[in-house]
Design an enzyme around this catalytic site. Sequence first.
Site, PDB file in Angstrom:
ATOM      1  N   TRP A 104       0.718  -1.134  -0.037  1.00  0.00           N
ATOM      2  CA  TRP A 104       0.047  -0.010  -0.119  1.00  0.00           C
ATOM      3  C   TRP A 104       0.743   1.218  -0.108  1.00  0.00           C
ATOM      4  O   TRP A 104       0.494   2.089  -0.631  1.00  0.00           O
ATOM      5  CB  TRP A 104      -0.901  -0.036   1.035  1.00  0.00           C
ATOM      6  CG  TRP A 104      -2.010  -0.965   0.856  1.00  0.00           C
ATOM      7  CD1 TRP A 104      -2.332  -2.040   1.499  1.00  0.00           C
ATOM      8  CD2 TRP A 104      -3.180  -0.920  -0.276  1.00  0.00           C
ATOM      9  NE1 TRP A 104      -3.498  -2.827   1.031  1.00  0.00           N
ATOM     10  CE2 TRP A 104      -4.035  -2.042  -0.141  1.00  0.00           C
ATOM     11  CE3 TRP A 104      -3.517   0.134  -1.119  1.00  0.00           C
ATOM     12  CZ2 TRP A 104      -4.902  -2.287  -0.740  1.00  0.00           C
ATOM     13  CZ3 TRP A 104      -4.409  -0.169  -2.144  1.00  0.00           C
ATOM     14  CH2 TRP A 104      -5.212  -1.361  -2.051  1.00  0.00           C
ATOM     15  N   ASP A 176      -1.479   6.576   6.611  1.00  0.00           N
ATOM     16  CA  ASP A 176      -2.497   5.978   6.032  1.00  0.00           C
ATOM     17  C   ASP A 176      -2.991   4.576   7.118  1.00  0.00           C
ATOM     18  O   ASP A 176      -2.098   3.789   7.325  1.00  0.00           O
ATOM     19  CB  ASP A 176      -2.054   5.086   4.641  1.00  0.00           C
ATOM     20  CG  ASP A 176      -3.546   4.126   4.177  1.00  0.00           C
ATOM     21  OD1 ASP A 176      -4.326   3.906   5.051  1.00  0.00           O
ATOM     22  OD2 ASP A 176      -3.056   3.711   3.116  1.00  0.00           O
ATOM     23  N   LYS A 200     -12.345  -1.524   5.991  1.00  0.00           N
ATOM     24  CA  LYS A 200     -11.509  -2.411   6.670  1.00  0.00           C
ATOM     25  C   LYS A 200     -11.887  -2.577   8.083  1.00  0.00           C
ATOM     26  O   LYS A 200     -12.205  -3.767   8.660  1.00  0.00           O
ATOM     27  CB  LYS A 200      -9.948  -2.111   6.810  1.00  0.00           C
ATOM     28  CG  LYS A 200      -9.443  -1.640   5.318  1.00  0.00           C
ATOM     29  CD  LYS A 200      -9.297  -2.803   4.405  1.00  0.00           C
ATOM     30  CE  LYS A 200      -9.262  -2.489   2.837  1.00  0.00           C
ATOM     31  NZ  LYS A 200      -7.897  -1.635   2.348  1.00  0.00           N
TER      32      LYS A 200
END
Length: 364
Positions: A104, A176, A200
């Site tokens: 990511w 993040d 998530k």
Amino acid sequence: MKYGRTYNFSAGPATMPEPVLEEIRDEMMNYRGSGMCVMEMSHRSKVFQQIADEAEADLRELMNIPDNYKVLFIQGGATLQFSMIPMNLKTPNGKAVYIETGAWSKKAIAEAKRVYGDNLIVAASSKDKNYTYIPDCSDLDIPDETDYVYICENETIHGLTWNKLPNTKGHVLVSDQSSMFLSRPCNVSDYGIIYGGVQKNIGPAGMAIVIIREDLIKDLDPNTPIYMRYDTHANAGSMYNTPNCWCIYVCGKVFKYLKNLGGLGEMEKINIDKAKVFYDFLDSSKLFKGTVVAKDRSLMNIPFVTGDKDLDAEVVAYTKAAGFENLKGHKSVGGLRASIYNAMPKEGVEALVECLKKFEAEHK
Ligand SMILES: *Cc1c(COP(=O)(O)O)cnc(C)c1O
């Protein structure tokens, strides 16, 4: 399990707290006497405005967000933030410093490159060992003209978490937190921006929450597309256009659920206790191995392997037949992965461990 539900170890969209789903069910046909479902409401109505205001207030309370930070609800998921962050924070000769710790952060780097070009610096990386550790970032070489330092605080695919933030040498930290949002207490003033896609660890897919220090909301070049500017969203109270009303509503319920549970300190205790069940099993197993160094292991996403691809595939089929869903590792890394977010009960992890022990006993 009630309702014939399964233990779902999906990395996202992911399992939700059952009491929240039940409340939503109860309010589905007629939200608190409004005569309609939340998904049928005008986002300009008083009743919806109250839902959105309460969601923000509860999040502020949960995370203890200082007054000089805005909370924005923006569509486009975490991925849109990969672009919005560099577009909004770039100064004319500024540099962006990224730490590469997995899939990511790598994606975020590729996107920021489009904005910064050669002024993007990858100051540290754990690519050399296939993203199995967090590099030492206590004394990085960070240029004075750095606009921000960027980390992915929990790498969902590689299963790493930052337990000590990088030393940014006084520069703005951007994080993040998609796959760890609200999993543990967080000192918001350590950051310039905290953001995450909510599917998530919080609610349904399709939205990011951005917590941004007010001085980082700048007046940009007027040619910047209007939707890409933080000031557009901040000045309109996250309702420049129709927001993801349903998502805001569900997230608000999860915030209340976490408050009732005792807040993020309590949630963290539960998460540590729950992840320990799985890691203790991995550490004692002769067949299964965790892939991440112990100090950087995630409490949320646990990648593991048998060391044999065919056997990994057998494990996926075996666990699925026993009622456990989504244990296949991400397609980019293979192996297995159990995502055990806030909403996964400890009983789910214990049941999975029993199932894996049984598999191991049968495959000696
Ligand atoms: C899932 C994920 C993303 C992407 O989220 P989308 O909402 O699908 O754009 C970004 N970062 C991390 C850490 C993630 O886990």
